[in-house]
Enzyme design. Structure first.
Site, PDB file in Angstrom:
ATOM      1  NE  ARG A   1      47.834  15.519  51.775  1.00 50.81           N
ATOM      2  CZ  ARG A   1      47.637  15.054  50.549  1.00 50.81           C
ATOM      3  NH1 ARG A   1      47.731  15.851  49.501  1.00 50.81           N
ATOM      4  NH2 ARG A   1      47.389  13.782  50.353  1.00 50.81           N
TER       5      ARG A   1
ATOM      6  CE  LYS B   1      39.821  38.029  37.853  1.00 52.18           C
ATOM      7  NZ  LYS B   1      38.813  37.796  36.783  1.00 52.18           N
TER       8      LYS B   1
ATOM      9  CE  LYS C   1      40.043  45.624  36.293  1.00 56.47           C
ATOM     10  NZ  LYS C   1      40.475  44.762  35.167  1.00 56.47           N
TER      11      LYS C   1
ATOM     12  CD  GLU D   1      39.001  46.801  32.125  1.00 50.81           C
ATOM     13  OE1 GLU D   1      39.430  45.726  32.578  1.00 50.81           O
ATOM     14  OE2 GLU D   1      38.101  47.464  32.684  1.00 50.81           O
TER      15      GLU D   1
ATOM     16  CG  ASP E   1      36.746  44.142  30.362  1.00 52.19           C
ATOM     17  OD1 ASP E   1      37.105  42.971  30.599  1.00 52.19           O
ATOM     18  OD2 ASP E   1      35.867  44.722  31.011  1.00 52.19           O
TER      19      ASP E   1
END
Length: 290
Positions: free
Chosen positions: A108, A143, A175, A205, A226
Site C-alpha cells: 500500500r 498548495k 501579495k 502580485e 492575479d
C-alpha cells in the site's frame, strides 16, 4: 547487460526526502507490525507485478523502491516503464521478487506514492503540452499535501513543469495583504532590500494595470498578474515590454490555458497541479514462489 530501467537514480536532495517520506509512511501503516502479513510463513518468497490501470506518466519510482527495500533489502526490482515515461492502460510497470511478507506489507505504501505522484506528473504533462510552442512555463505553487511538498514538486518536474518557491523561506512573494500592511507597492518593494540576499527571487502580485505600472516603476523584476481577464493581460504584456518576468495566477483551467499562454506571459502558476489531483489507478498482484 543491465536493464537501464532496473534502478531509478535520484538527486541527493531528493534521495534524503524519499527516505524521510517512506519511513514516515511505513510507520503510519505498519505501527507495531502487520498482523495480516504475519499469517504468511516467514520463509515464503513471492513474485509480484504492479500494473497501471490507466495511461499515465510514471512517477514515484524512488519512493516505491524505497518502501519495498525498507522491508526487504534484497528485493529484486525490474522496471518496464522508467520514471517520466508514459505507460498504457493495463501495462505492467514493475516486476518484483522478494520475501512475501515484505511485499504484502509494503504494497500500500508503494502504491500510494505511485498513484499520487504519477497523477501529479500526468496532469502537469497535460498542461505543459497545452502551452507547447508558446513562451509560457507551467509552474506549481505551495498548495500541496502537508508533508509531501518536495515529493509533489519533484513530480511536477517529472511532468515537465517548473517549481516555484519551496516555502516561505527561500523566495519573496508579495501579495495583496503584504502590500496593504506595508503601505503600498513602492513601500513594500523598498523593504525587500533587507531580505534580497536570502531570496532566490522577489515577486510582487498586482491586480490592476495601475499597480503593474507602479511596480515596474519601482524596479520590480518579477510580477504576478492575479485574476486578470484576457484583454487586460494582453495590455499588461505590452505595458511590461519585457522589463519583468510576468506570471499569471488565479482561476486557470485547462480549457482556457492556451489563450492565457498566447498573451505572451512567461509563467502560468497552477495550484491544481498538486491540490486537485485524481490518483492514478495502480494495482499489485502477487504469485507465490516457495
Amino acid at each position: 547487460m543491465k536493464n537501464p530501467c532496473e534502478t531509478v537514480m535520484t538527486p541527493p536532495s531528493i534521495a534524503a526526502q524519499v527516505h524521510q517520506d517512506v519511513a514516515r509512511a511505513l510507520q503510519e501503516d505498519l505501527g507495531s507490525g502487520d498482523l495480516t502479513a504475519a499469517l504468511v510463513p516467514a520463509a515464503r518468497r513471492a513474485k509480484a507485478r504492479i500494473l497501471a490501470r490507466e495511461a499515465a506518466v510514471i512517477c514515484g519510482a524512488p519512493w516505491a523502491e524505497a518502501a519495498l527495500r525498507a522491508l526487504d533489502p534484497a528485493v529484486q526490482l525490474t522496471w518496464h516503464v522508467a520514471e517520466g515515461q508514459r505507460c498504457a492502460a493495463d501495462q505492467v510497470v514493475l516486476e518484483i521478487e522478494g520475501e512475501a511478507r515484505a511485499l504484502l506489507s509494503a504494497e500500500r505504501t508503494a502504491l500510494n506514492f505511485l498513484q499520487l505522484l504519477s497523477a501529479v506528473a500526468t496532469k502537469t504533462a497535460t498542461y505543459v503540452e497545452a502551452v507547447k510552442g508558446t513562451r509560457a512555463a507551467i509552474v506549481d505553487t505551495r498548495k500541496t499535501i502537508p508533508g509531501l511538498r518536495l515529493a509533489q514538486k519533484y513530480a511536477v518536474g517529472v511532468g515537465g513543469g517548473v517549481n516555484h518557491r519551496i516555502g516561505l523561506f527561500d523566495a519573496v512573494l508579495i501579495k495583496e495583504n503584504h502590500i496593504a500592511a506595508a503601505g503600498g507597492v513602492a513601500a513594500v518593494l523598498r523593504a525587500t532590500e533587507a531580505v534580497a540576499a536570502q531570496a532566490a527571487f522577489i515577486e510582487i502580485e498586482v491586480e490592476t494595470l495601475a499597480q503593474l505600472r507602479e511596480a515596474l516603476d519601482a524596479g520590480a523584476k518579477m510580477v504576478l498578474l492575479d485574476n486578470m481577464p484576457l484583454p487586460t493581460l494582453r495590455e499588461a504584456v505590452q505595458l511590461n515590454a519585457g522589463r519583468a518576468i510576468l506570471e499569471i495566477s488565479g482561476g486557470v483551467t485547462l480549457d482556457g490555458l492556451r489563450a492565457l499562454a498566447e498573451t505572451g506571459v512567461d509563467r502560468i502558476s497552477i495550484g491544481g497541479l498538486t491540490k486537485d489531483v485524481k490518483a492514478t489507478d495502480f494495482s499489485m498482484r502477487i504469485q507465490e514462489l516457495a
